[in-house]
Design a protein around this motif. Structure first.
Motif, PDB file in Angstrom:
ATOM      1  N   VAL A  95     -10.633 -10.176  -1.652  1.00 18.83           N
ATOM      2  CA  VAL A  95      -9.435 -10.256  -0.834  1.00 18.83           C
ATOM      3  C   VAL A  95      -9.772  -9.745   0.560  1.00 18.83           C
ATOM      4  CG1 VAL A  95      -6.999  -9.634  -0.713  1.00 18.83           C
ATOM      5  CG2 VAL A  95      -8.122  -9.760  -2.929  1.00 18.83           C
ATOM      6  N   GLN A  96      -9.374 -10.513   1.569  1.00 18.19           N
ATOM      7  CA  GLN A  96      -9.670 -10.154   2.961  1.00 18.19           C
ATOM      8  C   GLN A  96      -8.418  -9.623   3.651  1.00 18.19           C
ATOM      9  OE1 GLN A  96     -12.353 -12.530   5.655  1.00 18.19           O
ATOM     10  NE2 GLN A  96     -10.364 -13.165   6.443  1.00 18.19           N
ATOM     11  N   PHE A  97      -8.580  -8.469   4.309  1.00 25.21           N
ATOM     12  CA  PHE A  97      -7.497  -7.807   5.031  1.00 25.21           C
ATOM     13  C   PHE A  97      -7.891  -7.640   6.489  1.00 25.21           C
ATOM     14  CE2 PHE A  97      -7.285  -6.307   0.698  1.00 25.21           C
ATOM     15  CZ  PHE A  97      -5.939  -6.223   0.415  1.00 25.21           C
ATOM     16  N   TRP A 114       0.855  -1.189   0.000  1.00 25.14           N
ATOM     17  CA  TRP A 114       0.000   0.000   0.000  1.00 25.14           C
ATOM     18  C   TRP A 114       0.886   1.233   0.000  1.00 25.14           C
ATOM     19  CZ3 TRP A 114      -5.536   0.056   1.333  1.00 25.14           C
ATOM     20  CH2 TRP A 114      -6.104  -1.216   1.279  1.00 25.14           C
ATOM     21  N   SER A 115       0.569   2.192  -0.882  1.00 26.75           N
ATOM     22  CA  SER A 115       1.357   3.416  -0.921  1.00 26.75           C
ATOM     23  C   SER A 115       0.450   4.611  -1.214  1.00 26.75           C
ATOM     24  CB  SER A 115       2.468   3.314  -1.967  1.00 26.75           C
ATOM     25  OG  SER A 115       1.930   3.089  -3.251  1.00 26.75           O
ATOM     26  N   ILE A 136      -5.329  -1.869   7.683  1.00 28.77           N
ATOM     27  CA  ILE A 136      -5.672  -0.789   6.752  1.00 28.77           C
ATOM     28  C   ILE A 136      -5.849   0.518   7.519  1.00 28.77           C
ATOM     29  CG2 ILE A 136      -7.352   0.054   5.083  1.00 28.77           C
ATOM     30  CD1 ILE A 136      -7.891  -2.857   4.308  1.00 28.77           C
ATOM     31  N   GLN A 137      -6.477   0.447   8.701  1.00 30.87           N
ATOM     32  CA  GLN A 137      -6.654   1.660   9.501  1.00 30.87           C
ATOM     33  C   GLN A 137      -5.300   2.237   9.901  1.00 30.87           C
ATOM     34  OE1 GLN A 137      -9.804   3.232  10.318  1.00 30.87           O
ATOM     35  NE2 GLN A 137      -8.230   4.794  10.531  1.00 30.87           N
ATOM     36  N   LEU A 138      -4.339   1.380  10.229  1.00 29.40           N
ATOM     37  CA  LEU A 138      -2.995   1.840  10.558  1.00 29.40           C
ATOM     38  C   LEU A 138      -2.368   2.562   9.369  1.00 29.40           C
ATOM     39  CD1 LEU A 138      -0.603   1.898  12.563  1.00 29.40           C
ATOM     40  CD2 LEU A 138       0.085  -0.318  11.633  1.00 29.40           C
ATOM     41  N   PHE A 139      -2.520   2.017   8.175  1.00 32.43           N
ATOM     42  CA  PHE A 139      -2.013   2.676   6.971  1.00 32.43           C
ATOM     43  C   PHE A 139      -2.637   4.054   6.819  1.00 32.43           C
ATOM     44  CE2 PHE A 139      -2.756   3.798   2.532  1.00 32.43           C
ATOM     45  CZ  PHE A 139      -1.454   3.908   2.081  1.00 32.43           C
TER      46      PHE A 139
END
Length: 122
Positions: free
Chosen positions: A88-90, A20-21, A95-98
């Motif tokens: 796709v499961q995350f 992720w970017s 994701i919240q941290l990103f």
């Protein structure tokens, strides 16, 4: 940021890494590249923020080639390129941290900045 995910709908569990970017030069998008895949997906930052700030869990957010389903522990992203589809499961927390790590301008700030850049070229 590398986030591990699970490809759903397979006979056996398939885990892969996703990168992720976020680039301030494209402030309305988050880029996601999956391990072993040539394509890079551009996710709307507004879509991610709306999905992650929604008070209701389990609703589908988005339309077309990208749908997000944010749950308590897991977030499922449904992807389609018109011919093929994958879910796709995350980890929702990953994701919240990103999202917490990036400096996110409001859409109004982005529009004002782009308008200023355009006006300087006149």
């Amino acid at each position: 940021m590398i986030i591990e995910c699970e490809l759903l709908g397979q006979y056996t569990k398939v885990f892969l890494d996703s990168r992720w970017s976020y680039d301030h030069f494209d402030p309305l998008a988050v880029m996601v590249k999956f391990e072993g895949q040539p394509a890079v997906w551009a996710f709307s930052l507004d879509l991610l923020m709306d999905a992650f700030t929604s008070p209701e869990e389990g609703l589908l957010h988005g339309s077309g080639d990208l749908l997000l389903e944010v749950g308590g522990d897991f977030t499922i992203i449904h992807l389609s390129n018109g011919g093929e589809a994958a879910s796709v499961q995350f980890s929702t927390a990953d994701i919240q941290l990103f999202l917490d790590r990036i400096s996110i301008p409001s859409s109004d700030e982005v529009i004002a900045s782009k308008l200023d850049e355009f006006l300087e070229t006149l």
